[in-house]
Structures are given as structure tokens and as C-alpha cells.
Write a protein that holds these residues in place. Structure first.
Motif, PDB file in Angstrom:
ATOM      1  N   LEU A  42      14.612  42.984  46.376  1.00  0.00           N
ATOM      2  CA  LEU A  42      15.332  43.512  47.535  1.00  0.00           C
ATOM      3  C   LEU A  42      16.282  44.609  47.109  1.00  0.00           C
ATOM      4  CD1 LEU A  42      16.209  40.146  49.231  1.00  0.00           C
ATOM      5  CD2 LEU A  42      14.590  41.849  50.039  1.00  0.00           C
ATOM      6  N   LYS A  43      16.412  45.587  47.962  1.00  0.00           N
ATOM      7  CA  LYS A  43      17.279  46.704  47.608  1.00  0.00           C
ATOM      8  C   LYS A  43      18.763  46.372  47.774  1.00  0.00           C
ATOM      9  CE  LYS A  43      14.363  50.533  47.395  1.00  0.00           C
ATOM     10  NZ  LYS A  43      13.143  49.783  47.519  1.00  0.00           N
ATOM     11  N   MET A  44      19.036  45.381  48.627  1.00  0.00           N
ATOM     12  CA  MET A  44      20.432  45.042  48.888  1.00  0.00           C
ATOM     13  C   MET A  44      20.752  43.654  48.351  1.00  0.00           C
ATOM     14  SD  MET A  44      21.873  47.498  50.556  1.00  0.00           S
ATOM     15  CE  MET A  44      21.065  49.089  50.692  1.00  0.00           C
ATOM     16  N   PHE A  45      21.993  43.456  47.984  1.00  0.00           N
ATOM     17  CA  PHE A  45      22.411  42.119  47.564  1.00  0.00           C
ATOM     18  C   PHE A  45      22.447  41.203  48.764  1.00  0.00           C
ATOM     19  CE2 PHE A  45      24.496  44.521  44.124  1.00  0.00           C
ATOM     20  CZ  PHE A  45      23.941  43.837  43.068  1.00  0.00           C
ATOM     21  N   ASN A  46      22.127  39.977  48.534  1.00  0.00           N
ATOM     22  CA  ASN A  46      22.278  38.994  49.585  1.00  0.00           C
ATOM     23  C   ASN A  46      23.641  38.354  49.426  1.00  0.00           C
ATOM     24  OD1 ASN A  46      22.107  37.022  51.443  1.00  0.00           O
ATOM     25  ND2 ASN A  46      20.604  35.789  50.314  1.00  0.00           N
ATOM     26  N   ARG A  47      24.624  38.913  50.170  1.00  0.00           N
ATOM     27  CA  ARG A  47      25.992  38.455  49.917  1.00  0.00           C
ATOM     28  C   ARG A  47      26.457  37.467  50.960  1.00  0.00           C
ATOM     29  NH1 ARG A  47      28.513  43.586  47.094  1.00  0.00           N
ATOM     30  NH2 ARG A  47      27.870  42.945  45.021  1.00  0.00           N
ATOM     31  N   GLY A  48      25.541  37.125  51.863  1.00  0.00           N
ATOM     32  CA  GLY A  48      25.943  36.254  52.950  1.00  0.00           C
ATOM     33  C   GLY A  48      26.441  34.900  52.454  1.00  0.00           C
ATOM     34  N   SER A  49      25.820  34.401  51.378  1.00  0.00           N
ATOM     35  CA  SER A  49      26.158  33.057  50.918  1.00  0.00           C
ATOM     36  C   SER A  49      27.452  33.050  50.121  1.00  0.00           C
ATOM     37  CB  SER A  49      25.023  32.525  50.053  1.00  0.00           C
ATOM     38  OG  SER A  49      24.885  33.363  48.927  1.00  0.00           O
ATOM     39  N   ARG A  50      28.025  34.228  49.932  1.00  0.00           N
ATOM     40  CA  ARG A  50      29.094  34.298  48.963  1.00  0.00           C
ATOM     41  C   ARG A  50      30.459  33.926  49.536  1.00  0.00           C
ATOM     42  NH1 ARG A  50      29.951  39.282  44.852  1.00  0.00           N
ATOM     43  NH2 ARG A  50      31.497  38.255  43.546  1.00  0.00           N
ATOM     44  N   GLY A  51      30.644  34.140  50.831  1.00  0.00           N
ATOM     45  CA  GLY A  51      31.936  34.056  51.503  1.00  0.00           C
ATOM     46  C   GLY A  51      32.987  33.128  50.921  1.00  0.00           C
ATOM     47  N   PRO A  52      32.838  31.810  51.048  1.00  0.00           N
ATOM     48  CA  PRO A  52      33.923  30.919  50.662  1.00  0.00           C
ATOM     49  C   PRO A  52      34.188  30.941  49.148  1.00  0.00           C
ATOM     50  CG  PRO A  52      31.957  29.699  51.293  1.00  0.00           C
ATOM     51  CD  PRO A  52      31.689  31.115  51.596  1.00  0.00           C
ATOM     52  N   ARG A  53      33.193  31.440  48.358  1.00  0.00           N
ATOM     53  CA  ARG A  53      33.407  31.391  46.920  1.00  0.00           C
ATOM     54  C   ARG A  53      34.150  32.602  46.394  1.00  0.00           C
ATOM     55  NH1 ARG A  53      28.703  29.409  43.125  1.00  0.00           N
ATOM     56  NH2 ARG A  53      30.146  30.524  41.782  1.00  0.00           N
ATOM     57  N   LEU A  54      34.364  33.571  47.249  1.00  0.00           N
ATOM     58  CA  LEU A  54      34.921  34.825  46.776  1.00  0.00           C
ATOM     59  C   LEU A  54      36.254  34.617  46.062  1.00  0.00           C
ATOM     60  CD1 LEU A  54      34.363  37.808  46.695  1.00  0.00           C
ATOM     61  CD2 LEU A  54      35.657  38.080  48.805  1.00  0.00           C
ATOM     62  N   GLY A  55      37.132  33.828  46.691  1.00  0.00           N
ATOM     63  CA  GLY A  55      38.433  33.576  46.092  1.00  0.00           C
ATOM     64  C   GLY A  55      38.306  32.917  44.736  1.00  0.00           C
ATOM     65  N   PHE A  56      37.435  31.944  44.650  1.00  0.00           N
ATOM     66  CA  PHE A  56      37.212  31.225  43.393  1.00  0.00           C
ATOM     67  C   PHE A  56      36.747  32.186  42.304  1.00  0.00           C
ATOM     68  CE2 PHE A  56      34.279  28.573  40.797  1.00  0.00           C
ATOM     69  CZ  PHE A  56      35.248  27.776  40.222  1.00  0.00           C
ATOM     70  N   ASP A  57      35.769  33.029  42.636  1.00  0.00           N
ATOM     71  CA  ASP A  57      35.257  34.004  41.688  1.00  0.00           C
ATOM     72  C   ASP A  57      36.367  34.924  41.197  1.00  0.00           C
ATOM     73  OD1 ASP A  57      32.887  32.867  42.081  1.00  0.00           O
ATOM     74  OD2 ASP A  57      31.905  34.580  43.047  1.00  0.00           O
ATOM     75  N   LEU A  58      37.202  35.325  42.127  1.00  0.00           N
ATOM     76  CA  LEU A  58      38.293  36.242  41.784  1.00  0.00           C
ATOM     77  C   LEU A  58      39.239  35.599  40.778  1.00  0.00           C
ATOM     78  CD1 LEU A  58      38.652  39.066  42.849  1.00  0.00           C
ATOM     79  CD2 LEU A  58      40.443  38.209  44.383  1.00  0.00           C
ATOM     80  N   ILE A  59      39.587  34.350  41.062  1.00  0.00           N
ATOM     81  CA  ILE A  59      40.504  33.650  40.148  1.00  0.00           C
ATOM     82  C   ILE A  59      39.908  33.568  38.757  1.00  0.00           C
ATOM     83  CG2 ILE A  59      41.559  31.407  39.653  1.00  0.00           C
ATOM     84  CD1 ILE A  59      41.754  31.044  42.708  1.00  0.00           C
ATOM     85  N   ILE A  60      38.643  33.188  38.694  1.00  0.00           N
ATOM     86  CA  ILE A  60      38.007  33.051  37.388  1.00  0.00           C
ATOM     87  C   ILE A  60      37.951  34.389  36.665  1.00  0.00           C
ATOM     88  CG2 ILE A  60      35.777  32.619  36.295  1.00  0.00           C
ATOM     89  CD1 ILE A  60      35.408  30.353  38.176  1.00  0.00           C
ATOM     90  N   SER A  61      37.640  35.439  37.398  1.00  0.00           N
ATOM     91  CA  SER A  61      37.550  36.748  36.757  1.00  0.00           C
ATOM     92  C   SER A  61      38.884  37.160  36.177  1.00  0.00           C
ATOM     93  CB  SER A  61      37.082  37.795  37.759  1.00  0.00           C
ATOM     94  OG  SER A  61      35.915  37.367  38.385  1.00  0.00           O
ATOM     95  N   ILE A  62      39.931  36.968  36.960  1.00  0.00           N
ATOM     96  CA  ILE A  62      41.257  37.387  36.483  1.00  0.00           C
ATOM     97  C   ILE A  62      41.667  36.547  35.275  1.00  0.00           C
ATOM     98  CG2 ILE A  62      43.705  37.437  37.088  1.00  0.00           C
ATOM     99  CD1 ILE A  62      42.760  38.181  39.943  1.00  0.00           C
ATOM    100  N   PHE A  63      41.420  35.253  35.360  1.00  0.00           N
ATOM    101  CA  PHE A  63      41.736  34.354  34.240  1.00  0.00           C
ATOM    102  C   PHE A  63      41.023  34.815  32.975  1.00  0.00           C
ATOM    103  CE2 PHE A  63      39.745  30.668  32.021  1.00  0.00           C
ATOM    104  CZ  PHE A  63      40.863  30.211  31.347  1.00  0.00           C
ATOM    105  N   PHE A  64      39.719  35.088  33.097  1.00  0.00           N
ATOM    106  CA  PHE A  64      38.932  35.465  31.928  1.00  0.00           C
ATOM    107  C   PHE A  64      39.399  36.818  31.375  1.00  0.00           C
ATOM    108  CE2 PHE A  64      34.978  37.101  29.924  1.00  0.00           C
ATOM    109  CZ  PHE A  64      34.891  36.137  28.941  1.00  0.00           C
ATOM    110  N   GLY A  65      39.591  37.781  32.264  1.00  0.00           N
ATOM    111  CA  GLY A  65      40.046  39.093  31.818  1.00  0.00           C
ATOM    112  C   GLY A  65      41.364  38.999  31.082  1.00  0.00           C
ATOM    113  N   ALA A  66      42.292  38.208  31.631  1.00  0.00           N
ATOM    114  CA  ALA A  66      43.601  38.079  31.002  1.00  0.00           C
ATOM    115  C   ALA A  66      43.471  37.448  29.627  1.00  0.00           C
ATOM    116  CB  ALA A  66      44.514  37.232  31.894  1.00  0.00           C
ATOM    117  N   ILE A  67      42.691  36.365  29.564  1.00  0.00           N
ATOM    118  CA  ILE A  67      42.532  35.658  28.289  1.00  0.00           C
ATOM    119  C   ILE A  67      41.981  36.601  27.221  1.00  0.00           C
ATOM    120  CG2 ILE A  67      40.993  34.009  27.178  1.00  0.00           C
ATOM    121  CD1 ILE A  67      43.279  32.582  28.165  1.00  0.00           C
ATOM    122  N   ILE A  68      40.935  37.369  27.586  1.00  0.00           N
ATOM    123  CA  ILE A  68      40.304  38.239  26.601  1.00  0.00           C
ATOM    124  C   ILE A  68      41.259  39.349  26.176  1.00  0.00           C
ATOM    125  CG2 ILE A  68      38.421  39.875  26.221  1.00  0.00           C
ATOM    126  CD1 ILE A  68      37.548  37.003  26.106  1.00  0.00           C
TER     127      ILE A  68
END
Lengths: 140, 767
Positions: free
Chosen positions: B670-696
Motif C-alpha cells: 500500500l502506498k499509504m500507512f494504515n494509521r487508523g489503528s494507531r490512535g490510543p497508542r500514540l501517547g505511549f509510543d511518544l513516551i517510549i521514544s523520548i525515554f529511549f532518546g534521552a537514555i541514548i
């Protein structure tokens, strides 16, 4: 899928130059930037580009190289070089180097056994990547 | 010279597939000549080492870890060399005719040659790691030999069982070897033997002994690891005759003898070898009694004989070692011959079941004579070789002391009774009793099949009547090699009416009686031995290993790439965090000092950040690939800026290849991402990304601002040109200084590519 003629023309024209560059990188790696791995990645990148560029019905012969054998022979070459040093009573993978001076034409050639090992890496990388790419392509 | 002995069969085995068809038809002859030439060269060597001199070969491999390619030809290894090559030559000769119509005959010869090479390498190795390598090579080659069948059966469970058990034992043995290295700092067996007292004083002694004994027990099929051997009888008969009588299973016995000078006198070693060996002797013999399949009977008989050999070697007295060595020879001769006899019987009648064959003496008197000689040698009846070795075993038991003496004597006599009984059970019904129902058809036996068992039967007789043939030439150097003492070995067929002879008479009489009573006690036997807890335990283990991993895999590999990345990132972050927590002192300096500041670097860093934002906010896949590629290129630019041209070049090329691959895959998705399923997890993903970036980031700062006390970098800078004659240090590290690592890495690349091929190949394309 229709493809533009630009991509196809450019990739075809580029291929010989890329081959020269690959050989240059491969044998120059000992003293300047380059080496078997880099040359291998470049070569397989160039061949993969041919996939994208090639028309649906055309089938360049470069796809039919025996990549699985190239992979295996690369590994065999590298191990063989390692074992060769055992025959001279040195530990596994000991490298030797020597140089040849051909004075009257002013050529100075340097040679190191490790470079043969590097050629093995090159073959393995090309064979490995192309085996995987062909598998993905066939899946499509 | 040592290289020639194991190198020739291995080289030949590699060449087998490429031979012309005319030679492929005569592979039996070719292989037989190869083994015979090794045998002859072995005999030549024998004349040179009989005074205790040894032939050694050594070449460094990983010298700073004590691993060398070192081989030794002393009396002991030459004895095994002669057995492996001599019996091997006869069995190949037999196979030329016997395996003629087998579907996998070319594979058979290739693997058999490879196996014999591995076996020769094993017995001539003088370094523990080399020994281990060849030990595992015999395991691997025997796996393929046991799995050889006329019809494909998938998967070959019996071969898998042999492989699993011996492999686990081999790994335990390797652990034992490494512990020895830990204590003594050497892998050379001769040096270990010299410094044995140091080893005995170490507190690692008991683990070492137990681990190595585990290797011996599994390889030589001692209780409770014997279960693989009877199941390995599915192999073609020449394979059984070679592997499970004279070679592979004697690997453990070989090791017990080789380590006589290392572990001799160690209580744990003696107890394990003695108890395990004697228990195996009795149990193997009793189970052999109830068998009706001739090959199974021989299999259990082999288990039982291996038991007594290990027991005798491990008690460590010179007399016992001598008895074990000569029994090894006579056992290899008669057992190899008996397996071949079973092969002929099966060839004649199409069956090897005692209920279906019988009266063969009338059909082939020659085969009956050969079988009788071999069986009597097996049952230790004078004047055959088995009798000589049994006498010596009894003598060694009488000469030992204490509890050991009584234990040995009782079990040995009981074992001899059982041995004679099952040997007669092999012989009498097959050849001299009429079959319960007439055999349908008898196939003619080609003459050539008689040669190998005939020679072995002849040898049993010759060595029985004139045992002194073995004494000074073969046994004396072998004993010198393992005990370190020069002793005149004098063997005679007749030693007068002494105590051992009395015991022999007793065991012959009772053995015959037992055989006569066999029908009456058969029900008891079947009852006693009907349930094998050991085999059951193995089956449970196997079931567990085959069923548990899929469950774990389904949990870990659920197919959602976001799940994989999330768990990897969280785990890595926790690890780095933990490293900071336990580190005692870390100075965190902010790296952007004024004199370090490069304006171009800052621009690139800001650009990187923007590209990152672009990557996560775009909706089209192609745009995402584009920004990912740009990120890679920018990183390459940063590498170039801080003078790492090799790294930059590699980064650029890998990025290029990645983009090409992405495009190849994207052409079909598919040419586009299927982002519909992502909604409620967005915040969680963000937290993890920031945590990982900071740690590294913190980790990088910590690493860079901690002063390095000793740097290996200076070594490479200093030595690249001098030692490797190269100006490119990165390349020199890869292919020269760290060449071994690179070899491992490229092997992984190769395996990854091949697995990619296997996984992506559609079922219709299988070739």
C-alpha cells in the motif's frame, strides 16, 4: 507497470562505471577508503537498481548469475585463506604481505594475503545480498 | 604424516560427488583401497614407534588460547588407527557388493569416508579442542549415516536421537575441557598428563571428571544414555558394522584410555567408570538375551561389551588397561564380523528375525563356519581371541584390591555367562535349528561378501591361538603410551590351570545352561526389561524441546513489527539505565565545548531533527522512505565531517541499498500507512521514544566524557602499517587484526541470505 526511460537508460549506462568503481574500491581498501564489504554493497546495490529499472518483460542476464555459488565460494575463499597460513606453520588467518617492483616501467605492486580474504568478503556480500533480493523479487 | 591419515579419507569424501560414473560404480573398491593404504602406512609407522618414540605434528591455530593443530602417533593412537583403517577397508569391500542397489549408495560412501577420517582425526589428536572437533565430526557424520535409508522417512527420528544424545554429551565434555584449561592453562594432552597432580589438587576436579565422563557415557552408549544405539540399528548393515562395533562407540572407550594418565587414581573417575561400566555390562547383556532381531541382539551386546571396557580402563591399574585394550581389539574383530554375518543373513532370507530364519548351516556351510568362529570368540570360548581377552580381564580383576575386586569378579563372571548365552542364541537358531516355518525364498550370496567376515573370523582364530602376535608389536607400545611405563607384554593361549581358567570353565558351563533355559526364563526377561525408563525419559525430553519453543515463539514473534521494536527499545533502554545505575563514577560533561564546536555539525544536527519530524508525520510510505534515506545520508555527512571516510562510504552505500530494497517491496504494498489503528497508542509510543532518546543521549555523553585509561586504538594506529603493511586502519582491523571476527560475521551474512531464500521460496519452486 510502465517505467520511465530515464531511469533505465541511466542505470544501464552507469553499470560499467560502477563495475570499475567496485574493482577500485575492492583493491584499494588496504590503503585508502574502501574494502570488500563496501565494494560488495555497492555492487549489489547497482545490480538491485537494475531490477527496478528493468521493464516487465526484459530479463537482463546479470540476474542469472549463480549468486548462491558466489556466496559459498566467497566463504570458502575466506576460510581457505585462513587455512593456508596453517600450511606455513603460522596460526589461523595469519596474513603475509610482499611487494613487487617492476622498475623499468615504474610500477610498484603491493600484495597482502589479507586482500584475498577481502575478496572473499566481497563475493560473500554480493552473493548474500543478491540471493536475498532475488528471493524477495520472486516473492513479488 | 598425521595429516595424511585423517586428511586422505576426508578429501576423498569431498571428491566422491565429482567422480566419473565408472568410478562411482566401483566406490567400494576405491574406498577400500584408500583405507587399506592407510592401514599399510600405519603398519610402517608401527615399526618406528615400537620403542616408545612418537611422531608428532603441530601447527599453531589460536596459540594464545592454547589451541594448536597438534597430532600424535604413539602406540595407543596407532592401535586405533589400524583398527579403524583395517576394519574400514574390509567393510568397504563388503559394501561394494552389499550396497550395490541401495538408492543412497553414493551418499553412503561419501559420509562413510568422512566419518572414518573424523575417527582417525579423533584418535590421533593431541590437543583437547582438536579432539573435540573430530569428536563432534563423528557425531555429525554418523547422524547422516544412521539416517541413510532406501526409502525416505521424514524426519529420521532414530538418527535424531543418536545425534541429540551424543551431542549433549560432547558439549558437556567440551565444558570439562575448558575447565581443564582454566586450571592448567594448556590444552595439550601430554602436558596435562604431566601436570596431572596440579589438576588433582584443584577444586574443579570433580566437575571436570563428571563432565568428561558424561561425554564418554553418551558416546559409548553407557547407562543411562544407551538408548540411542539400538535405535541406530535402522542404518544399513555396513554402517552398523563399522560405527557401532569398531569405531564410533569406541570413541568413549578411547578417551577413557587416553585419560588414564590424567585421571588415573581419581576416586570420582574410577567410581563413575566402574559402576556405570559394570551396570551397563549386566543390563546390556540381559536385554540382549530377550531380543529376537539379530541386529538388536548385537546392538545390546555391543553396549554391554563397551561397559566392561570403560570400567577396566577407568580403574587405572596396568593389568586392567592391558585387558581392556586387548578386549577392544578382539571385540572390534568379532563384532564387526557378526554384523556383517547378519547383513548376509538378511540378504539371503530377507529377514533378520530369529522367528523367521533358521537352518542356514545346511544352505551355506561356509557362512555357518564363519559365524561359529565369531560367536565363539564373542562368548570367550578357547581357542579364540575373545577367550584371551576374557582371561586377562579375569586376571586383572583378581589382581585388584578391596571391594573393587569382588565387584569386578562377580559381575565379570555373571556377564560372561550372559554373554555366552546370547551369543549362542545368535548362533544356534539361525544356523542349526530348523526354522519354525520354511523360508520362502533364498537368494544366492555373491562370493565376495564372504571375504570381509571370513577375514575377521580368521583373525579371531589366529589371535586366539597365537596372541603373542599382538603382544610386543601392538600392545606394548600402546600400553607404554597410556601408562607411561615400559613393560614386556607376554600373551599366551595357554596359561595353565589357574584361577581365571577356572572361572572361564564355570562361565562356559553356566552360559550353556542359561542358553538351554532361555525359553523358560524368557517371560521373566521380557517382564523385567519391558519398560525402559531411560528411553521414556528421552522421549519426554524430546517432546518438551519440540513443543515448548513454538509456544514461546508465538508469544515473541506475533508478527507485529511495532511490537518487536517497542520491546527491543524498552529492553535496551532499561539495560543502559541499569549500566548507569551500577557504574560507580560517571562524569557527564556537556559535549558542546566552544573549541569543539563545528558550525557545519550543528547545521547537520538540526537538519537531522527536521528530517526525523518529517519521517513521523508523513502519511505516504514513499515520503517516509525518502526521509529515512535522507537521515542516513546526513549521518554519513557527519561521519565524513569528523574524518571517518570509511564509515561514511559504508553508510552511504548501505542507505542506497536500503532504498532500493524498500522500493522493491513498496512496489507491491500500500502506498499509504494504515494509521487508523494507531490512535490510543500514540501517547505511549511518544513516551517510549523520548525515554529511549534521552537514555541514548546520556549514554553517549557518558561514554565520550569518561577518560579512556587504556586504548586499543593506539595499538591499531601504531601497528597497521608495520604489521599489516596497510594505511587504511579500519580496513586493516576488519580483515587482518580482527579477521577472525569478520569471518564469523560473514558466515552469519551467508546463513541469513540462505534462510531468506528458504523462507521466501514458494512451495512450487522447491528443488
Amino acid at each position: 507497470m510502465e517505467k520511465g526511460p530515464l531511469l533505465k537508460t541511466v542505470t544501464t549506462l552507469m553499470l560499467p562505471f560502477v563495475v570499475v568503481l567496485v574493482i577500485f574500491l575492492l583493491f584499494n581498501g588496504h590503503n585508502r577508503a574502501g574494502g570488500g564489504f563496501i565494494a560488495g554493497v555497492l555492487a549489489s546495490g547497482a545490480i538491485s537498481l537494475q531490477f527496478i529499472a528493468s521493464q516487465k518483460n526484459s530479463h537482463p542476464r546479470i540476474f542469472d548469475l549463480p549468486y548462491r555459488w558466489i556466496l559459498v565460494s566467497g566463504l570458502a575463499l575466506s576460510i581457505g585463506v585462513g587455512l593456508a597460513s596453517l600450511l606455513f606453520g603460522s596460526p589461523f588467518l595469519t596474513s603475509f604481505h610482499s611487494s613487487i617492483d617492476i622498475n623499468h616501467i615504474g610500477v610498484h605492486l603491493e600484495f597482502s594475503l589479507a586482500q584475498v580474504f577481502d575478496v572473499g568478503i566481497f563475493l560473500l556480500v554480493v552473493g548474500g545480498i543478491m540471493t536475498a533480493v532475488l528471493a524477495i523479487k520472486r516473492e513479488n | 604424516m598425521a595429516l595424511f591419515f585423517f586428511g586422505l579419507p576426508i578429501a576423498a569424501s569431498l571428491l566422491v560427488p565429482f567422480l566419473p560414473l565408472s568410478l562411482k560404480r566401483r566406490l567400494g573398491w576405491v574406498a577400500s583401497i584408500i583405507m587399506a593404504s592407510i592401514f599399510v602406512f600405519g603398519l610402517v609407522q608401527l615399526s618406528q614407534i615400537s620403542d616408545g618414540a612418537t611422531m608428532e605434528f603441530r601447527s599453531g591455530w589460536v596459540p594464545y588460547m592454547g589451541v594448536d593443530f597438534s597430532f600424535i602417533l604413539d602406540g595407543y593412537s596407532t592401535l586405533f588407527l589400524l583398527m579403524i583403517s583395517g576394519i574400514g577397508s574390509l567393510i568397504f569391500l563388503f559394501s561394494q557388493e552389499y550396497m550395490n542397489s541401495h538408492k543412497n549408495r553414493v551418499k553412503f560412501y561419501a559420509w562413510m569416508l568422512a566419518f572414518s577420517g573424523a575417527m582417525i582425526g579423533l584418535v590421533t589428536s593431541a590437543n583437547l579442542i582438536i579432539l573435540f572437533l573430530f569428536w563432534e565430526m563423528t557425531t555429525i557424520t554418523s547422524f547422516f549415516l544412521i539416517g541413510l535409508k532406501d526409502e525416505e522417512q521424514d524426519p529420521p527420528w532414530n538418527a535424531i536421537q543418536a545425534f541429540t544424545i551424543t551431542l549433549v554429551g560432547g558439549l558437556a565434555m567440551l565444558a570439562g575441557f575448558l575447565l581443564i584449561y582454566d586450571v592448567l592453562g594448556t590444552m595439550e594432552i601430554s602436558e596435562i598428563a604431566m601436570r596431572a597432580p596440579e589438576l588433582h589438587a584443584s577444586n574443579l576436579l570433580i566437575p571436570i571428571v563428571v563432565l568428561i565422563m558424561l561425554g564418554i557415557f553418551t558416546k559409548s552408549a553407557l547407562i543411562p544414555f544407551h538408548t540411542w544405539l539400538p535405535r541406530a540399528m535402522v542404518a544399513p548393515t555396513p554402517v552398523s558394522a563399522y560405527l557401532h562395533s569398531a569405531t564410533m562407540v569406541t570413541g568413549g572407550v578411547f578417551l577413557t584410555g587416553r585419560f588414564l594418565s590424567v585421571f588415573g587414581g581419581v576416586q570420582t573417575w574410577e567410581t563413575m567408570g566402574l559402576v556405570g561400566g559394570l551396570a551397563t555390562l549386566m543390563m546390556g547383556g540381559i536385554i540382549a538375551l530377550k531380543q529376537t532381531d539379530l541386529k538388536a541382539l548385537l546392538a545390546y551386546s555391543t553396549i554391554s561389551q563397551l561397559g566392561i571396557m570403560v570400567a577396566l580402563y577407568s580403574i587405572g591399574t596396568e593389568a586392567a588397561a592391558l585387558a581392556a585394550t586387548i578386549h577392544l581389539i578382539s571385540h572390534a574383530i568379532f563384532k564387526g564380523g557378526l554384523f556383517l554375518v547378519v547383513g548376509i543373513v538378511e540378504h539371503m532370507t530377507g529377514s533378520r528375525d530369529l522367528d523367521r530364519v533358521g537352518g542356514l548351516a545346511g544352505i551355506s556351510p561356509l557362512l555357518a563356519i564363519i559365524a561359529t568362529l565369531l560367536v565363539l570368540s564373542s562368548g570367550a570360548v578357547p581357542p579364540l581371541a575373545g577367550f584371551v581377552s576374557k582371561e586377562l580381564m579375569l586376571e586383572a580383576s583378581i589382581n585388584s584390591t578391596g571391594l573393587e575386586r569382588w565387584l569386578l569378579l562377580i559381575v565379570l563372571v555373571a556377564g560372561s555367562i550372559v554373554t555366552l548365552a546370547y551369543s549362542l542364541k545368535f548362533l544356534i537358531p539361525t544356523f542349526f535349528n530348523q526354522p519354525s516355518k520354511p523360508i520362502d525364498s533364498i537368494r544366492r550370496i555373491p562370493r565376495i561378501l564372504f571375504i570381509a567376515p571370513g577375514v575377521l573370523a580368521g583373525l579371531s582364530l589366529v589371535f586366539g591361538v597365537i596372541p603373542q602376535l599382538l603382544g610386543p608389536n601392538l600392545l606394548q607400545p600402546a600400553m607404554l603410551a597410556i601408562t607411561g611405563e615400559q613393560r614386556v607384554v607376554h600373551l599366551a593361549f595357554w596359561n595353565g590351570f589357574n584361577l581365571p581358567f577356572g572361572f572361564t570353565i564355570v562361565s562356559i558351563v553356566f552360559g550353556f545352561v542359561t542358553f538351554k533355559l532361555l525359553n523358560r526364563i524368557n517371560r521373566i526377561l521380557v517382564f523385567v526389561t519391558s519398560r525402559s525408563i531411560f528411553d521414556g525419559a528421552y522421549q519426554h525430553f524430546l517432546g518438551f524441546t519440540y513443543n515448548a519453543p513454538p509456544r514461546i515463539f508465538w508469544y515473541l514473534q506475533n508478527g507485529d513489527i511495532r511490537y518487536y521494536i517497542t520491546s527491543m527499545v524498552i529492553f535496551l533502554g532499561i539495560l543502559v539505565f541499569a549500566a548507569f545505575y551500577v557504574a560507580e563514577e560517571i562524569s557527564l560533561r556537556f559535549l558542546l565545548e566552544v573549541d569543539n564546536l563545528n558550525p557545519l555539525g550543528i547545521i547537520l544536527a538540526v537538519f537531522l531533527g527536521l528530517l526525523g519530524l518529517l519521517l513521523v508525520t508523513r502519511k505516504g510510505r514513499l515520503e517516509a522512505v525518502f526521509s529515512l534515506g535522507m537521515i542516513g545520508m546526513t549521518i554519513a555527512a557527519i561521519f565524513g565531517l569528523y574524518s571517518a571516510p570509511d564509515l561514511a562510504l559504508t553508510q552511504i552505500l548501505v542507505e542506497l541499498l536500503m532504498i532500493v530494497l524498500f522500493v522493491l517491496v513498496l512496489m507491491r504494498t500500500l502506498k499509504m500507512f494504515n494509521r487508523g489503528s494507531r490512535g490510543p497508542r500514540l501517547g505511549f509510543d511518544l513516551i517510549i521514544s523520548i525515554f529511549f532518546g534521552a537514555i541514548i543521549s546520556v549514554a553517549l555523553m557518558g561514554v565520550l566524557s569518561t577518560p579512556q585509561t587504556s586504548s586499543i586504538a593506539t595499538f591499531f594506529v601504531d601497528n597497521s602499517l608495520i604489521q599489516a603493511n596497510a594505511k587504511n586502519i579500519v580496513n586493516t582491523i576488519l580483515i587482518d587484526f580482527r579477521g577472525f571476527d569478520t569471518m564469523g560475521e560473514i558466515t552469519v551474512i551467508g546463513i541469513a541470505a540462505l534462510s531468506c531464500l528458504t523462507m521466501l521460496r514458494s512451495p512450487s519452486e522447491e528443488d
